[in-house]
Design an enzyme around this catalytic site. Structure first.
Site, PDB file in Angstrom:
ATOM      1  N   HIS A 117       0.273 -12.346   1.262  1.00 48.40           N
ATOM      2  CA  HIS A 117      -0.476 -11.400   0.442  1.00 48.40           C
ATOM      3  C   HIS A 117      -0.423 -11.755  -1.048  1.00 48.40           C
ATOM      4  O   HIS A 117       0.652 -11.744  -1.650  1.00 48.40           O
ATOM      5  CB  HIS A 117       0.110  -9.995   0.663  1.00 48.40           C
ATOM      6  CG  HIS A 117      -0.789  -8.882   0.238  1.00 48.40           C
ATOM      7  ND1 HIS A 117      -0.366  -7.571   0.162  1.00 48.40           N
ATOM      8  CD2 HIS A 117      -2.105  -8.855  -0.122  1.00 48.40           C
ATOM      9  CE1 HIS A 117      -1.364  -6.804  -0.220  1.00 48.40           C
ATOM     10  NE2 HIS A 117      -2.430  -7.556  -0.398  1.00 48.40           N
ATOM     11  N   TYR A 171       0.835  -1.195   0.000  1.00 51.07           N
ATOM     12  CA  TYR A 171       0.000   0.000   0.000  1.00 51.07           C
ATOM     13  C   TYR A 171       0.876   1.255   0.000  1.00 51.07           C
ATOM     14  O   TYR A 171       1.289   1.758   1.045  1.00 51.07           O
ATOM     15  CB  TYR A 171      -0.939   0.001   1.202  1.00 51.07           C
ATOM     16  CG  TYR A 171      -1.857  -1.195   1.286  1.00 51.07           C
ATOM     17  CD1 TYR A 171      -2.171  -1.955   0.163  1.00 51.07           C
ATOM     18  CD2 TYR A 171      -2.411  -1.583   2.499  1.00 51.07           C
ATOM     19  CE1 TYR A 171      -3.013  -3.052   0.233  1.00 51.07           C
ATOM     20  CE2 TYR A 171      -3.262  -2.680   2.584  1.00 51.07           C
ATOM     21  CZ  TYR A 171      -3.542  -3.410   1.455  1.00 51.07           C
ATOM     22  OH  TYR A 171      -4.376  -4.509   1.540  1.00 51.07           O
TER      23      TYR A 171
END
Length: 312
Positions: free
Chosen positions: A135, A49
């Site tokens: 992830h 992010y």
């Protein structure tokens, strides 16, 4: 180990990692503060992010506080941009307004995920996290199961993390984790929403095995975020047939004095496997609006009518 006790709502840190557009530092901090004041006590972030921006901002905003859960993710190392990458045109993962001196490097090896977590803790300014999610191992499923998971399981056994998870926007690979490992939690983005319940097989298996699900992407990236559906679905322009379906759902919601985003927030929590919805925000107002919607009851008759009209 005892399964981690998850709250009903969590804060998603992608938007304050400059998803789509840059967010000022003071706005990001105020957004996390609004989440805290709203009673949110689970905060989710990732190196992905904004190339570490979200982790740094969430760590700084939570500094000195206690009584919360924090999750981050492993699988992407952040490294200085190489000459080869520069010659190939730089970053390939779009969507974030971010620095151009770093790039993401996939690494689901045991050493890679340990390094990833160590570097995340440095960015967060913390000594530990509660949950480490593997992830997006879409193209690395075998390695993630054989190497990444055992490394995180060791850290869990040592007490350095409390839970091991996998976070993805598909359900098939997480289903393998649930069946082939002793995973604690799954974060499923966008695959159990008002518009897309394709992840139901995963949720059913999680319910059978006692694996908690955190449902993210409950607005499918934007289409369900307003009562007049428009915008994106899975981060791309929404197909017209899905816009039309969302409008039909909104019309049924209106008959029950419910808005489309209110129903979108409430829907995933109806499944017994879903412990938490994780909702991102980029402004304090978004946090406050979502919190207010979650506090409004949704009548059971709404779900009955949606099923009767073939919309669920």
């Amino acid at each position: 180990m005892d399964r981690i006790d998850l709250p009903r709502v969590g804060f998603g840190g992608a938007p304050i990692g400059n998803l789509y557009d840059a967010v000022a530092e003071d706005q990001a901090r105020a957004t996390v503060e609004a989440a805290w004041q709203s009673g949110i006590r689970l905060y989710d972030t990732a190196p992905h992010y904004g190339l570490g921006v979200s982790e740094r901002r969430i760590g700084a905003a939570l500094a000195g506080r206690s009584g919360y859960l924090l999750s981050t993710k492993v699988g992407r190392l952040l490294r200085p941009v190489s000459v080869a990458s520069s010659e190939q045109g730089g970053r390939t993962e779009l969507g974030f307004d971010e620095p151009d001196d770093l790039e993401r490097v996939w690494d689901f090896s045991g050493d890679g995920v340990r390094t990833s977590l160590t570097e995340s803790l440095t960015r967060l300014g913390l000594s530990g996290v509660d949950i480490a999610f593997i992830h997006d191992p879409d193209d690395h499923a075998d390695q993630a199961i054989k190497e990444a998971y055992p490394a995180l399981a060791e850290l869990r056994a040592e007490g350095r993390i409390r839970a091991v998870g996998v976070g993805m926007n598909q359900w098939q690979v997480p289903l393998r984790f649930v069946r082939e490992t002793d995973i604690d939690v799954v974060m499923l983005a966008g695959r159990y929403t008002l518009l897309d319940q394709s992840g139901l097989p995963l949720l059913e298996e999680c319910a059978r095995r006692g694996v908690a699900v955190l449902a993210a992407g409950v607005f499918n990236s934007g289409l369900l975020a307003t009562h007049e559906p428009a915008g994106t679905f899975d981060y791309l322009p929404a197909p017209e047939h899905l816009v039309a379906k969302a409008r039909r759902i909104a019309a049924v919601c209106e008959r029950h004095d419910v808005t489309l985003p209110q129903a979108a927030l409430a829907f995933p929590l109806r499944h017994p496997a879903v412990a938490t919805i994780v909702v991102g925000a980029r402004t304090p107002q978004e946090v406050q609006e979502n919190t207010a919607l979650l506090e409004r009851p949704v009548p059971e008759s709404l779900w009955t009518d949606l099923v009767a009209e073939g919309l669920l």
